[in-house]
Design an enzyme around this catalytic site. Structure first.
Site: not given
Ligand code: DQA
Length: 147
Positions: A9-10, A17, A22, A73, A76, A97, A99, A106
């Site tokens: 998501p997002n 964003r 990011y 990825n 959240a 996994e 990120h 963080r």
């Molecule tokens: C994320 C890190 C997560 O905590 C966050 O909610 C994201 C992006 C990252 O790629 O750094 O949406 O997965």
């Protein structure tokens, strides 16, 4: 060899964003880099993005009999989705996994991944490169399992 890549998501908002966290690559830029690396490595990739937990569970389940490994990825959902963790554990395929940001540097609620214990490993903090490193790791794991 076919590797599925799932953005959670997002991540469709990449570029807009929180670029300080990011980066400025859009999702399209990132996907282009993933596809270019896949071409160089001689593997096939299929890339999906979803904002919905259930859809991500479906995308993970579909890997069975279809893909050799998964790079994900979970965004959240990483921090609390037992449904995504269970799907990763269920498919019995190598899962990496990734990120963009270093989740361990963080907020405390991001330090915990419920997915990492059932993945082969986690790559975090290298921006778009986290995915490229994840793709190489997944390819190597599949090759090692075959040899
Ligand atoms: C994320 C890190 C997560 O905590 C966050 O909610 C994201 C992006 C990252 O790629 O750094 O949406 O997965």
């Amino acid at each position: 060899m076919r590797i599925r890549v799932i953005h959670g998501p997002n991540l469709n908002l990449l570029g807009l964003r929180e670029p300080g966290l990011y980066g400025t690559d859009t999702l399209e830029d990132l996907n282009r880099k993933i596809e270019e690396l896949a071409h160089t490595l001689g593997i096939e990739v299929e890339v999906f993005q979803s904002n919905s937990e259930g859809e991500i569970v479906d995308l993970i389940q579909q890997c069975v009999g279809h893909a050799d490994a998964l790079v994900i990825n979970p965004a959240a959902y990483t921090h609390y989705s037992i449904a995504i963790r269970d799907a990763v554990a269920a498919i019995r395929l190598p899962v990496v996994e990734v990120h963009l940001s270093n989740i361990h540097a963080r907020e405390e609620f991001r330090h915990r991944s419920v997915v990492a214990p059932v993945a082969c490993g986690q790559i975090a903090g290298f921006g778009s490169n986290s995915y490229l490193l994840g793709l190489q790791a997944a390819k190597q794991i599949v090759e090692e399992a075959r040899s």
